[in-house]
Design a protein around this motif. Structure first.
Motif, mmCIF file in Angstrom:
data_model
loop_
_atom_site.group_PDB
_atom_site.id
_atom_site.type_symbol
_atom_site.label_atom_id
_atom_site.label_comp_id
_atom_site.label_asym_id
_atom_site.label_seq_id
_atom_site.Cartn_x
_atom_site.Cartn_y
_atom_site.Cartn_z
ATOM 1 N N SER A 103 0.855 -1.181 0.000
ATOM 2 C CA SER A 103 0.000 0.000 0.000
ATOM 3 C C SER A 103 0.895 1.235 0.000
ATOM 4 O O SER A 103 2.120 1.132 -0.099
ATOM 5 C CB SER A 103 -0.926 0.008 1.227
ATOM 6 N N LYS A 104 0.253 2.414 0.142
ATOM 7 C CA LYS A 104 0.998 3.666 0.219
ATOM 8 C C LYS A 104 1.097 4.157 1.662
ATOM 9 O O LYS A 104 1.127 5.362 1.922
ATOM 10 C CB LYS A 104 0.333 4.744 -0.643
ATOM 11 N N THR A 105 1.189 3.239 2.600
ATOM 12 C CA THR A 105 1.205 3.608 4.012
ATOM 13 C C THR A 105 2.520 4.306 4.373
ATOM 14 O O THR A 105 3.602 3.817 4.070
ATOM 15 C CB THR A 105 1.018 2.364 4.886
ATOM 16 N N ARG A 106 2.382 5.431 5.058
ATOM 17 C CA ARG A 106 3.539 6.215 5.492
ATOM 18 C C ARG A 106 3.276 6.799 6.878
ATOM 19 O O ARG A 106 2.125 6.982 7.277
ATOM 20 C CB ARG A 106 3.786 7.410 4.553
ATOM 21 N N GLU A 107 4.345 7.124 7.578
ATOM 22 C CA GLU A 107 4.211 7.976 8.758
ATOM 23 C C GLU A 107 3.953 9.398 8.268
ATOM 24 O O GLU A 107 4.575 9.861 7.302
ATOM 25 C CB GLU A 107 5.478 7.927 9.603
ATOM 26 N N GLU A 108 3.012 10.081 8.919
ATOM 27 C CA GLU A 108 2.648 11.417 8.470
ATOM 28 C C GLU A 108 2.442 12.346 9.655
ATOM 29 O O GLU A 108 1.869 11.957 10.674
ATOM 30 C CB GLU A 108 1.363 11.367 7.631
ATOM 31 N N HIS A 109 2.923 13.577 9.506
ATOM 32 C CA HIS A 109 2.695 14.622 10.505
ATOM 33 C C HIS A 109 2.186 15.853 9.766
ATOM 34 O O HIS A 109 2.785 16.288 8.779
ATOM 35 C CB HIS A 109 3.986 14.949 11.261
ATOM 36 N N GLU A 110 1.076 16.429 10.258
ATOM 37 C CA GLU A 110 0.443 17.545 9.564
ATOM 38 C C GLU A 110 -0.042 18.568 10.572
ATOM 39 O O GLU A 110 -0.509 18.218 11.666
ATOM 40 C CB GLU A 110 -0.724 17.030 8.714
ATOM 41 N N THR A 111 0.058 19.836 10.194
ATOM 42 C CA THR A 111 -0.426 20.897 11.066
ATOM 43 C C THR A 111 -0.955 22.051 10.232
ATOM 44 O O THR A 111 -0.510 22.272 9.099
ATOM 45 C CB THR A 111 0.702 21.405 11.996
ATOM 46 N N ALA A 112 -1.930 22.768 10.780
ATOM 47 C CA ALA A 112 -2.479 23.931 10.096
ATOM 48 C C ALA A 112 -1.479 25.077 10.122
ATOM 49 O O ALA A 112 -0.692 25.233 11.062
ATOM 50 C CB ALA A 112 -3.782 24.357 10.765
ATOM 51 N N VAL A 113 -1.522 25.896 9.067
ATOM 52 C CA VAL A 113 -0.663 27.073 8.943
ATOM 53 C C VAL A 113 -1.559 28.292 8.799
ATOM 54 O O VAL A 113 -2.478 28.300 7.964
ATOM 55 C CB VAL A 113 0.279 26.943 7.722
ATOM 56 N N ALA A 114 -1.287 29.321 9.592
ATOM 57 C CA ALA A 114 -2.152 30.501 9.578
ATOM 58 C C ALA A 114 -2.015 31.306 8.294
ATOM 59 O O ALA A 114 -2.978 31.886 7.807
ATOM 60 C CB ALA A 114 -1.851 31.384 10.783
ATOM 61 N N ASP A 115 -0.815 31.357 7.719
ATOM 62 C CA ASP A 115 -0.566 32.193 6.542
ATOM 63 C C ASP A 115 0.322 31.412 5.574
ATOM 64 O O ASP A 115 1.519 31.237 5.817
ATOM 65 C CB ASP A 115 0.112 33.491 6.972
ATOM 66 N N GLY A 116 -0.256 30.954 4.470
ATOM 67 C CA GLY A 116 0.499 30.161 3.510
ATOM 68 C C GLY A 116 1.627 30.933 2.861
ATOM 69 O O GLY A 116 2.716 30.388 2.632
ATOM 70 N N ASP A 117 1.404 32.228 2.556
ATOM 71 C CA ASP A 117 2.452 33.028 1.929
ATOM 72 C C ASP A 117 3.648 33.194 2.864
ATOM 73 O O ASP A 117 4.804 33.139 2.422
ATOM 74 C CB ASP A 117 1.909 34.403 1.545
ATOM 75 N N SER A 118 3.387 33.381 4.147
ATOM 76 C CA SER A 118 4.480 33.522 5.110
ATOM 77 C C SER A 118 5.255 32.215 5.249
ATOM 78 O O SER A 118 6.492 32.211 5.344
ATOM 79 C CB SER A 118 3.943 33.951 6.474
ATOM 80 N N ALA A 119 4.538 31.096 5.251
ATOM 81 C CA ALA A 119 5.210 29.797 5.335
ATOM 82 C C ALA A 119 6.121 29.593 4.130
ATOM 83 O O ALA A 119 7.266 29.125 4.263
ATOM 84 C CB ALA A 119 4.177 28.681 5.430
ATOM 85 N N ALA A 120 5.628 29.946 2.937
ATOM 86 C CA ALA A 120 6.444 29.817 1.737
ATOM 87 C C ALA A 120 7.663 30.731 1.803
ATOM 88 O O ALA A 120 8.768 30.354 1.370
ATOM 89 C CB ALA A 120 5.601 30.140 0.499
ATOM 90 N N ALA A 121 7.496 31.923 2.371
ATOM 91 C CA ALA A 121 8.615 32.853 2.501
ATOM 92 C C ALA A 121 9.662 32.322 3.476
ATOM 93 O O ALA A 121 10.871 32.507 3.269
ATOM 94 C CB ALA A 121 8.107 34.220 2.956
ATOM 95 N N ILE A 122 9.218 31.659 4.539
ATOM 96 C CA ILE A 122 10.151 31.053 5.494
ATOM 97 C C ILE A 122 10.973 29.969 4.808
ATOM 98 O O ILE A 122 12.198 29.895 4.958
ATOM 99 C CB ILE A 122 9.387 30.486 6.699
ATOM 100 N N PHE A 123 10.298 29.119 4.036
ATOM 101 C CA PHE A 123 11.016 28.080 3.290
ATOM 102 C C PHE A 123 12.057 28.699 2.369
ATOM 103 O O PHE A 123 13.199 28.237 2.275
ATOM 104 C CB PHE A 123 10.039 27.238 2.467
ATOM 105 N N ASP A 124 11.661 29.758 1.669
ATOM 106 C CA ASP A 124 12.570 30.422 0.738
ATOM 107 C C ASP A 124 13.794 30.962 1.475
ATOM 108 O O ASP A 124 14.931 30.821 1.006
ATOM 109 C CB ASP A 124 11.838 31.552 0.018
#
Length: 207
Positions: A103-124
């Motif tokens: 199957s496609k079973t994986r360990e996964e961790h997920e969390t909500a992000v308040a501002d997607g643009d800010s998250a993308a800027a942090i990654f950058d």
């Protein structure tokens, strides 16, 4: 947390007819734009990991996925579908390598992000670069605790996913068997499953 998932290519029209004969509850219809990233310290394609920023909005629908189930007693759609005022939500997800061969079973961790643009800027700022974008139109149903998703993926076509979460790795095998049973109830063959992610399939198409 582990995500137990099986996915097969399938015509949505055929599966909708089968869903109409089950006790499936329609949950929601959404549009998702997934941006996948790679880290400067390791290649996620080599390690079979994924880092994803997902932006989701309610989808007014297009094509067959916007149609109701072809049955008189089908569950009504989510009342917020197609609501142009519905806000965009963003989630950050890490997926570990596949943990089994069936199957496609994986360990996964997920969390909500308040501002997607800010998250993308942090990654950058950290040098974590986007490598691909996957756009999906999805309709979610629930059958016996499993989520059944009708996916229409830009550039790839139609798929059906069956998934459920497992809190312990020891639960994976029994839950995977249950996912296979749901596929069979929908007239689908678990042996036709695709274990490659949509990202991987799109990258293969681009080569």
């Amino acid at each position: 947390m582990y995500e137990v998932e099986v996915k097969v290519p399938a015509s949505h029209d055929d599966v909708r007819r089968e869903l109409g004969d089950t006790d499936a509850d329609r949950i929601a219809q959404v549009r998702q734009i997934d941006t996948y990233y790679d880290a400067p310290h390791r290649d996620f394609a080599e390690t079979d990991e994924a880092l994803r920023l997902r932006r989701e909005t309610r989808d007014p629908g297009s094509g067959s996925d916007s149609a109701p189930l072809d049955t008189a007693d089908s569950a009504p759609p989510d009342t917020t579908e197609g609501d142009a005022s519905a806000p965009e939500t963003t989630k950050l997800t890490y997926k570990g390598p596949l943990i089994d061969a069936e199957s496609k079973t994986r360990e996964e961790h997920e969390t909500a992000v308040a501002d997607g643009d800010s998250a993308a800027a942090i990654f950058d700022g950290l040098g974590v670069e986007p490598v691909a974008v996957v756009e999906k139109h999805r309709v979610f149903f629930e059958i016996d605790g499993y989520t059944v998703t009708l996916d229409r993926v830009e550039g790839l076509g139609e798929f059906v996913e069956v998934e459920i979460e497992a809190s312990e790795s020891t639960d994976v095998e029994s839950l995977r068997r249950g996912a296979f049973d749901v596929l069979r109830r929908l007239g689908l063959d678990p042996n036709e499953q695709v274990r490659t992610s949509y990202l991987g399939l799109l990258l293969d198409e681009a080569e």
